[in-house]
Design a protein around this motif. Sequence first.
Motif, short mmCIF file in Angstrom:
data_model
loop_
_atom_site.label_atom_id
_atom_site.label_comp_id
_atom_site.label_asym_id
_atom_site.label_seq_id
_atom_site.Cartn_x
_atom_site.Cartn_y
_atom_site.Cartn_z
N ASN A 62 0.85 -1.20 0.00
CA ASN A 62 0.00 0.00 0.00
C ASN A 62 0.88 1.25 0.00
OD1 ASN A 62 -1.79 2.07 0.40
ND2 ASN A 62 -2.88 1.08 2.08
N ARG A 63 1.25 1.68 -1.17
CA ARG A 63 2.20 2.79 -1.27
C ARG A 63 1.60 4.09 -0.74
NH1 ARG A 63 5.98 0.96 -0.06
NH2 ARG A 63 7.14 2.85 -0.55
N ARG A 64 0.28 4.19 -0.78
CA ARG A 64 -0.40 5.40 -0.33
C ARG A 64 0.00 5.75 1.13
NH1 ARG A 64 -2.85 10.01 -1.20
NH2 ARG A 64 -3.15 10.62 0.95
N VAL A 65 0.05 4.73 1.97
CA VAL A 65 0.38 4.95 3.38
C VAL A 65 1.77 5.54 3.51
CG1 VAL A 65 0.76 3.84 5.61
CG2 VAL A 65 -1.14 3.12 4.16
N SER A 66 2.74 4.89 2.88
CA SER A 66 4.10 5.37 3.08
C SER A 66 4.29 6.71 2.37
CB SER A 66 5.12 4.35 2.61
OG SER A 66 4.94 4.10 1.25
N TRP A 67 3.57 6.89 1.28
CA TRP A 67 3.67 8.18 0.60
C TRP A 67 3.19 9.29 1.53
CZ3 TRP A 67 0.40 12.16 -0.65
CH2 TRP A 67 0.93 13.12 -1.54
N ALA A 68 2.02 9.10 2.11
CA ALA A 68 1.45 10.11 3.01
C ALA A 68 2.36 10.32 4.22
CB ALA A 68 0.06 9.69 3.46
N LEU A 69 2.82 9.22 4.78
CA LEU A 69 3.60 9.35 6.02
C LEU A 69 4.97 9.96 5.78
CD1 LEU A 69 2.62 6.01 7.78
CD2 LEU A 69 1.98 8.33 8.46
N THR A 70 5.62 9.59 4.67
CA THR A 70 6.94 10.16 4.43
C THR A 70 6.83 11.64 4.08
OG1 THR A 70 6.83 9.25 2.22
CG2 THR A 70 8.18 8.07 3.79
N HIS A 71 5.81 11.98 3.29
CA HIS A 71 5.65 13.40 2.97
C HIS A 71 5.38 14.20 4.21
CE1 HIS A 71 5.82 12.58 -1.22
NE2 HIS A 71 5.77 13.88 -1.44
N PHE A 72 4.47 13.68 5.03
CA PHE A 72 4.18 14.37 6.26
C PHE A 72 5.45 14.49 7.09
CE2 PHE A 72 3.25 13.81 10.82
CZ PHE A 72 2.82 15.10 11.05
N ALA A 73 6.20 13.40 7.19
CA ALA A 73 7.37 13.38 8.06
C ALA A 73 8.40 14.43 7.63
CB ALA A 73 8.00 11.99 8.05
N ASP A 74 8.60 14.55 6.33
CA ASP A 74 9.59 15.52 5.85
C ASP A 74 9.19 16.94 6.23
OD1 ASP A 74 10.88 13.38 4.85
OD2 ASP A 74 10.45 13.78 2.74
N ASN A 75 7.91 17.25 6.02
CA ASN A 75 7.44 18.59 6.39
C ASN A 75 7.43 18.76 7.90
OD1 ASN A 75 6.98 19.09 3.71
ND2 ASN A 75 4.87 18.34 3.81
N TYR A 76 7.08 17.68 8.57
CA TYR A 76 6.96 17.73 10.02
C TYR A 76 8.27 18.20 10.68
CZ TYR A 76 7.17 15.90 14.78
OH TYR A 76 7.36 15.76 16.13
N VAL A 77 9.36 17.61 10.25
CA VAL A 77 10.64 17.92 10.88
C VAL A 77 10.95 19.42 10.76
CG1 VAL A 77 13.14 17.53 10.76
CG2 VAL A 77 11.56 15.61 10.61
N ILE A 78 10.66 19.97 9.60
CA ILE A 78 10.94 21.38 9.38
C ILE A 78 9.96 22.26 10.17
CG2 ILE A 78 11.03 23.19 7.60
CD1 ILE A 78 11.62 20.78 5.62
N ALA A 79 8.67 21.92 10.09
CA ALA A 79 7.66 22.71 10.78
C ALA A 79 7.84 22.65 12.29
CB ALA A 79 6.27 22.22 10.40
N ARG A 80 8.22 21.50 12.78
CA ARG A 80 8.42 21.33 14.22
C ARG A 80 9.57 22.23 14.70
NH1 ARG A 80 12.24 19.03 16.87
NH2 ARG A 80 11.94 18.12 18.93
N GLU A 81 10.62 22.24 13.89
CA GLU A 81 11.77 23.08 14.21
C GLU A 81 11.33 24.53 14.37
OE1 GLU A 81 14.61 21.28 14.41
OE2 GLU A 81 15.52 23.11 15.26
N LYS A 82 10.49 24.98 13.46
CA LYS A 82 9.98 26.35 13.50
C LYS A 82 9.13 26.58 14.74
CE LYS A 82 9.09 27.82 8.85
NZ LYS A 82 7.97 27.67 7.94
N ALA A 83 8.29 25.60 15.04
CA ALA A 83 7.39 25.75 16.19
C ALA A 83 8.19 25.85 17.49
CB ALA A 83 6.42 24.57 16.25
#
Lengths: 710, 189
Positions: A14-35
């Motif tokens: 189910n590539r959809r899951v890993s696609w969603a999670l990896t995309h989220f994760a990449d943005n997450y790390v940056i956004a978290r840093e900002k927060a």
Amino acid sequence: MNELREKVKKALANRRVSWALTHFADNYVIAREKAYAGKDFATLRQKVAQIKEETIARLEELAEQFTREATRRGAVVYRAASAEEARAYIADLARAKGIETVVKSKSMATEELHLNRYLQQQGLEVVETDLGEWIIQLSGQRPSHLVMPAIHLSRQEVAEIFREKLGVEVEPDIGRMVKLARRELRKKFLGAWMGISGANLAVAETGTLVILTNEGNARLTTTLPPVHVVVVGLEKLVPRLVDIVPVLEVLPRSATAQILTSYVTLITGSVPAVDPEGNYLPQKELHIILLDNGRTRMAADPVFREALKCIRCAACLNVCPVYQQLGGTFGAVYTGGIGVILTAFFTGFEEAAQLQELCLGCQRCREYCSANIDLPGLIEELRRRVVAKKGVGPAARVALAGILPRRRLFHTFLRTAARLQAPWVKEGKLCRLPFFPELTEGRALPPLSLVPFRDRTARLPRPQSPRGKVLFFSGCLIDYVFPRIGEAVDRVLAAMGWELVHPKGQGCCGFPVWQAGLPGTFARLAQQNLAALAEIEAEAVITACPTCTVALKYLYPEVLKGDAKWAELARVLAEKVTDFSSFVWERREEILPILAPIRERITYHDSCHLKYTLRADRAPRELLLAGGAELKEMAPPELCCGFGGSFTLKFPELSRAILKRKLQAIEGSGAETVALDCPGCLWQIGSVFSGKAKHTAEILAESLKYPLAL
Amino acid sequence: MAEREELISAFSAQARLLGAEVYRASSPGEARALVKEIIESTGVRRVALASSPLLASLDLIPVIEAAGAELVKGSLREQAETAEMGITAFELAVAETGTLVHDATELDTRLFSMLPLVHLALVPVRGLVANLEEALNYWLTRGEIPGYLAFVSGPSRTADIERVLTVGVHGPGRLLIVLLGEEEVCSHE
Ligand code: SF4
Ligand code: SF4
């Protein structure tokens, strides 16, 4: 085991899951840093950890205080020892009041109780009101993430679920679907007689419950129905009201990179309500279920009590390379690394015993944990307990307990294997192994070297008048697969004036054995290596494999601490152990003058142990930069390559999925060479990267102006 | 005073970042004019007004009517269900996080801030505090903590479908904040 591997394969499909999670994760790390800008995460999480440690130490006392205070303010507090008790309490309450409709706001504790299923069996209508949870409930699935339960679904899938389950046509337009949800759920809110919620914190001092939401559904759940039931795990207690501040500062930042959630609600005791028939109640019913269900047992465990510090921010999931690929398959009710631990205590040791295999030990979650929990350490401990209880599998027993610790036997085995592999070696690469076809599929692994490093040392260059002597601990991978790294280490150190000695009595550092949960065998290997290294007086012990470094520096003193003689030896050695790049960078004045400019565009791969345990990721970069290399950081910079030692043998498909993402990051950097400091990562990355993959030692060795003659 | 101004601008910036609309009124007259303007510009017809000393002192009922809207009637639930806009008062505003805080134990305050799609929040500037800890201490030093203490930061939001931020999922989709200046401070308790 194979059953688990099948599940993994299914999840990977189910590539959809890993696609969603990896995309989220990449943005997450940056956004978290900002927060976290302007905040010191290390200090904050230390505060959170301290508060929670106090909670764990005073669990019973705080539970009593909370009960007293909440009761004084008009709540009914029920202490549920088990999931059954909690479920029965709620069902009885509903029955006694003739309640048929229930709205719920998201709560992991109620997931833990499998409450919905139970109440539905009793004939109640139970509606989840968190948008994600509601979608999941409609579709009959299981939440895949602690904070974002429906992260794995696309808008089209959501529209399809609405169409099928609600009988309404809606375009796959997020704004419209949210409106539809508002309309549908508002009806449910207004008609419900009972609201069930969780709580993020419970304050003993005041009897207050603290609930964080963004959607506002918890506010409606706790306001509209005339009966409110809260299910809250004992570990959510904090001693004082002010203790909620650090948690409020950390939880939203770590969970969704927000400074604060839209709503934070503090409920203390009973408040007024109007029931669905319009009757005003000056004091609605508030029932608080303080849930134990394994928590006291966990608090009494000297090691696992640490996991009760968890505030369920899910940061550890967001950054976990395995979770990113598998989603909810890595876990049960609670997912990810923390899920494995909680599962062991709250829902089932057997299930956890299986799931722990999926952790590849990359250490990344520890960096991000809001409560400063050593999650990889806890998973290792769980693995040890599983092994102590059930043993390791037969193949692993032969390899790890039978062969590895017997150095001569092991080395004979490797030499034999090196000869036998010949038919599968083409142009210096291993192709399609007979027993591990998945391992070689679509990539070219390095074969075992016909002449191991230990047989090459006699021919290595030596400085004329050495500054001193250093020992080299090569580890198996350098000795038997990448002797070229050992040679590079020697050439560089020799050029700097150091005499490198490779004590022959050394064997495997033992990490695979440790990782497999066999501390006894590991201790024996530690003693063998200590004995071999202690024979020769030297300035330092150099390693070029961060995993060996971690074993020698941190794990040997730990595993031998019970034996005074060995403990002392381990301590002395640990002080001398240093990774190659750090040793060279500390003595850069000895090398920089004799280095010709490195004319390569290089990207640097962070090996998990080097970065997260040794914290030595700056030294190799500094060296490469000082040597003139053009350094191109990859984005995201810190991704595991998916090697994880035996992990790659147990879950080859998963390992490769993780590797694929790494490869994208490397290629995206535009560098021609990827530099690294770990032979394990080299084994993994080198097998798929079309450019050059080299150990930092190799790059330096190639750039020496005056290499000593062999 | 300068410090207060700093808190006000920090609060306003942070609240706006979260999607709230922030206005200032320095006198009761200004506040009334502002409320009228807001009702007119949002185009709401049915307004629910919570009872609170601050709101009472502003005498908003004629303002609502002058703006062409009407006050909702019926039981509290009916009022909250039918209102397009809820008007409630807040005690505190937290500068660091852009958060409003109020004691929402009284049901009308609670329902009117939660159910209508538009939420108009009035808060006196003397209620500005620097951070969450100060906000909690404010309640702690006043004796018992209220039964329902609500912290509101921006409108109701979700990102549950494909991580796309969408407002107004269960609570208000618009949060309008009016900061009331020092002078007008009314017979507040
Ligand atoms: S150590 Fe790595 S693989 Fe294991 S749970 Fe943590 S992040 Fe996931
Ligand atoms: S283990 Fe740490 S990072 Fe993971 S959910 Fe708990 S507090 Fe957050």
